[in-house]
Motif scaffolding. Structure first.
Motif, mmCIF file in Angstrom:
data_model
loop_
_atom_site.group_PDB
_atom_site.id
_atom_site.type_symbol
_atom_site.label_atom_id
_atom_site.label_comp_id
_atom_site.label_asym_id
_atom_site.label_seq_id
_atom_site.Cartn_x
_atom_site.Cartn_y
_atom_site.Cartn_z
ATOM 1 N N TRP A 59 42.353 25.802 53.818
ATOM 2 C CA TRP A 59 43.436 26.345 53.010
ATOM 3 C C TRP A 59 44.802 26.157 53.271
ATOM 4 O O TRP A 59 45.584 25.591 54.085
ATOM 5 C CB TRP A 59 43.756 27.985 53.113
ATOM 6 C CG TRP A 59 44.440 28.571 52.211
ATOM 7 C CD1 TRP A 59 45.925 28.883 52.284
ATOM 8 C CD2 TRP A 59 44.582 29.080 50.685
ATOM 9 N NE1 TRP A 59 46.593 29.767 51.736
ATOM 10 C CE2 TRP A 59 45.840 29.740 50.350
ATOM 11 C CE3 TRP A 59 43.085 29.050 49.824
ATOM 12 C CZ2 TRP A 59 45.367 30.111 49.365
ATOM 13 C CZ3 TRP A 59 43.103 30.305 48.842
ATOM 14 C CH2 TRP A 59 44.686 30.295 48.662
ATOM 15 N N ASP B 268 48.940 26.787 51.605
ATOM 16 C CA ASP B 268 49.179 27.499 51.146
ATOM 17 C C ASP B 268 50.594 26.488 49.434
ATOM 18 O O ASP B 268 50.980 28.011 48.666
ATOM 19 C CB ASP B 268 50.254 28.139 51.858
ATOM 20 C CG ASP B 268 50.099 29.271 52.685
ATOM 21 O OD1 ASP B 268 49.106 30.448 52.015
ATOM 22 O OD2 ASP B 268 50.681 29.112 53.545
ATOM 23 N N GLN C 161 47.821 26.807 47.135
ATOM 24 C CA GLN C 161 47.181 28.215 46.501
ATOM 25 C C GLN C 161 46.196 28.392 46.255
ATOM 26 O O GLN C 161 44.456 29.176 45.655
ATOM 27 C CB GLN C 161 47.902 28.530 45.343
ATOM 28 C CG GLN C 161 49.177 29.822 46.479
ATOM 29 C CD GLN C 161 49.515 30.673 47.126
ATOM 30 O OE1 GLN C 161 49.699 32.020 46.477
ATOM 31 N NE2 GLN C 161 49.888 30.753 48.421
ATOM 32 N N ARG D 25 39.137 28.211 44.450
ATOM 33 C CA ARG D 25 40.456 29.778 44.083
ATOM 34 C C ARG D 25 40.401 30.629 45.337
ATOM 35 O O ARG D 25 40.813 30.897 46.540
ATOM 36 C CB ARG D 25 40.645 30.073 43.168
ATOM 37 C CG ARG D 25 41.958 31.758 43.794
ATOM 38 C CD ARG D 25 43.205 31.100 43.791
ATOM 39 N NE ARG D 25 43.520 30.019 41.857
ATOM 40 C CZ ARG D 25 44.064 29.284 42.480
ATOM 41 N NH1 ARG D 25 45.010 28.822 43.016
ATOM 42 N NH2 ARG D 25 44.952 28.862 40.756
ATOM 43 N N ASN E 42 41.599 34.505 50.158
ATOM 44 C CA ASN E 42 41.399 35.035 48.887
ATOM 45 C C ASN E 42 39.857 33.764 50.072
ATOM 46 O O ASN E 42 38.901 33.413 49.594
ATOM 47 C CB ASN E 42 41.729 33.043 48.662
ATOM 48 C CG ASN E 42 42.184 33.589 47.211
ATOM 49 O OD1 ASN E 42 43.220 34.815 47.730
ATOM 50 N ND2 ASN E 42 42.834 33.085 46.428
ATOM 51 N N TYR F 39 48.217 37.130 40.153
ATOM 52 C CA TYR F 39 48.543 36.295 41.426
ATOM 53 C C TYR F 39 47.557 35.311 41.787
ATOM 54 O O TYR F 39 46.873 34.735 40.856
ATOM 55 C CB TYR F 39 48.247 37.813 42.413
ATOM 56 C CG TYR F 39 49.338 38.896 42.158
ATOM 57 C CD1 TYR F 39 50.666 38.195 42.799
ATOM 58 C CD2 TYR F 39 48.897 40.031 42.145
ATOM 59 C CE1 TYR F 39 51.235 39.466 42.960
ATOM 60 C CE2 TYR F 39 50.077 41.039 42.311
ATOM 61 C CZ TYR F 39 51.196 40.569 42.824
ATOM 62 O OH TYR F 39 51.924 41.314 42.383
ATOM 63 N N SER G 216 46.483 34.318 45.155
ATOM 64 C CA SER G 216 46.085 34.794 46.521
ATOM 65 C C SER G 216 46.463 36.229 47.291
ATOM 66 O O SER G 216 47.104 36.507 46.903
ATOM 67 C CB SER G 216 46.260 33.812 47.475
ATOM 68 O OG SER G 216 48.052 33.952 48.224
ATOM 69 N N GLU H 218 50.207 36.609 46.103
ATOM 70 C CA GLU H 218 51.047 35.526 46.439
ATOM 71 C C GLU H 218 51.376 34.726 44.685
ATOM 72 O O GLU H 218 49.753 34.610 44.561
ATOM 73 C CB GLU H 218 51.974 34.647 47.334
ATOM 74 C CG GLU H 218 51.949 35.821 48.602
ATOM 75 C CD GLU H 218 51.808 34.196 49.654
ATOM 76 O OE1 GLU H 218 51.361 33.133 49.442
ATOM 77 O OE2 GLU H 218 52.539 34.390 51.212
ATOM 78 N N VAL I 3 51.567 31.981 42.284
ATOM 79 C CA VAL I 3 51.431 29.680 42.681
ATOM 80 C C VAL I 3 53.033 29.519 42.459
ATOM 81 O O VAL I 3 53.152 30.734 41.778
ATOM 82 C CB VAL I 3 50.560 28.974 41.094
ATOM 83 C CG1 VAL I 3 51.613 27.313 41.982
ATOM 84 C CG2 VAL I 3 49.212 29.131 41.510
#
Length: 499
Positions: A114, A116, A119, A142, A388, A423, A425, A489, A491
């Motif tokens: 993953w 951040d 995302q 995703r 996710n 959103y 994630s 969160e 992107v």
């Protein structure tokens, strides 16, 4: 680079084309038809457990009104169904939702990382076709829905027995059943006392010279009708759809009642189960030795025997149970610690499973490996700190699929919430101080052997992994999807661009 809808390969990658993965695909089709998804299956067929295991008599140990999907009525007359019928049902589910083109076979996810920044997940996927030399490919998504179950498909639990290499016959593990195994007229010993052993014994008995189930510790065993007369009546009177719903609700309540009775009144439950066993067996049968486990009912799962098939083979003299400890294998069978000997041409080691989460893939978040045993499971579905990522683990005290369906409903509700609010994630954030306990509060050997490898659960909602359908209906089907423990969160746009 920012991961947008156009740069990702998929919205969701489902790992595994078994009963959990096929169910997840249905819910995505029904609730989020706009989402792109793929199902990656490491083997060459759908069905998971029901295609992998090929031993004689393989069947469910839960009724199919609850083990089947809520959205697809089980209409076969068998309530406790054999594997070919379950596979037919799953193939029907795939056809109903036009999922065949969504499944890619011979694809094993080796790793998932993953980011951040994007995302999104990047999956490393290997081809498992025999002889394939293709290099692992990468896929971006995703979301990951892990429908791999919790045991190792490649290797069952196979302890080494003293003298095993001296045995002149065949030693077979049920997870790797030879297609050409000929046991007609042979003396067979099954080592084990769980669901696999009590399935194998009556299925093989008519074709063997004699078959013996050798158990170190007895299991609780209960007879159930293979074809439920009340269920058949409901289907006939109410029709397939309404009859199925009535049967499903009745089965849920029945499972709950039996489990709660065993938990609240273990001595009474123990006595009742022994009495049921004694009624089914010859009068001189030693029920106290062979059907009297040292633990309470439902500390481990109850083993069901459809139409009392195991009792019937014992009563005929075609099968027997021996309770004792193995001293050694020898050329002609097994010597027990009490000095007795079991002659055998074939020994079947029904010794259980090896646990393995997520099909063995490695999880990393921003390049750092996820220490799974240090994570805490949120709502029985997600791992603390892991965005996710949803893992499908069903009930241990009831039908597996009851929980999977509720998890899929919750997943779709989360997706709707994310779409509505923009959103990308969501990750569960566990309280800094919270008592934890093992994820599976279950006394089975395969659990105890691997409990140190599993994530934990908390002692309060939503970190407590419940085994009650009514509780999960309230929390997964109807509960909030933004309860303060989930961090959503968006992107993050690169500098100099508008969000």
């Amino acid at each position: 680079m920012t991961a947008t809808q156009s740069t990702l390969d998929y919205d969701v990658v489902i790992i595994g084309a078994g009963i959990s993965g096929i169910g997840a695909a249905h819910y995505l089709r029904a609730e989020h038809p706009e989402k792109t998804f793929a199902i990656l299956e490491s083997r060459d067929a759908i069905g998971g457990t029901w295609d992998l295991f090929r031993y004689p008599g393989i069947r469910s140990d839960s009724d199919l009104y609850t083990f089947g999907y809520e959205f697809k009525p089980w209409t076969d007359p068998q309530s406790i169904a054999d594997a070919p019928r379950i596979l037919d049902y799953l193939h029907g589910a795939v056809a109903d939702d036009n999922l065949a083109d969504k499944i890619t076979f011979h694809r094993r996810v080796l790793a998932a990382d993953w980011s951040d920044d994007t995302q999104a997940w990047t999956l490393t996927v290997a081809q498992t076709d025999k002889g394939s030399r293709a290099k692992p490919a990468t896929i971006t998504t995703r979301w990951i829905f892990s429908g791999t179950g919790y045991y190792n498909y490649e290797q069952g639990y196979a302890p080494t027995f003293p003298g095993e290499d001296t045995f002149a016959g065949q030693v077979i593990h049920p997870q790797h059943w030879p297609e050409d195994l000929d046991y007609r007229g042979k003396r067979v010993v099954i080592v084990g006392s769980g669901a696999t052993a009590v399935t194998l014994m009556p299925a093989m008995a008519p074709d063997t010279e004699h078959i013996t189930m050798l158990q170190r510790t007895p299991s609780y065993i209960i007879p159930v009708p293979r074809e439920d007369p009340l269920a058949k009546t409901a289907m006939r009177v109410l029709g397939e759809d309404r009859g199925f719903q009535v049967n499903r609700k009745r089965s849920i309540l029945q499972q709950k009642a039996i489990y709660e009775f065993c938990q609240r009144f273990p001595q009474a439950a123990r006595k009742a189960l022994r009495k049921i066993n004694a009624m089914q067996l010859p009068k001189d049968f030693d029920v106290e030795t062979h059907f009297n486990p040292p633990y309470d009912p439902w500390d481990q799962r109850l083993c069901v025997v459809p139409d009392g098939d195991m009792y019937k083979e014992i009563s005929k003299g075609q099968a027997s149970i021996v309770t004792g400890k193995i001293k050694t294998f020898d050329a002609t069978g097994i010597e027990l610690e009490d000095g007795s000997h079991l002659d055998a041409d074939i020994i079947i080691t029904a010794t259980g499973l090896n646990l393995q989460l997520f099909g063995g893939m490695e999880l990393t978040v921003n390049g750092t490996a996820v220490d799974v045993p240090s994570t805490i499971v949120y709502r029985g579905a997600m791992l603390s700190g892991v965005p996710n990522f949803l893992t499908a683990i069903g009930y241990t005290n009831s039908s597996w699929t009851l929980k999977i369906g509720l998890l899929c409903e919750w997943f779709c509700r989360v997706l709707s919430h994310m779409d509505k609010n923009g959103y990308a994630s969501v990750r569960p954030v566990a309280p800094k101080v919270m008592d934890t306990r093992p994820l599976l509060d279950f006394d089975a050997g395969y659990v105890k052997r691997s409990i140190h490898l599993l994530p934990k659960q908390g002692d309060v909602d939503p970190w407590k992994t419940t085994m009650a359908v009514s509780h999960d209906v309230k929390n997964l089907r109807k509960g909030a999807v933004d309860d303060g423990f989930l961090r959503y969160e968006k992107v993050i746009a690169p500098a100099g661009t508008s969000s």
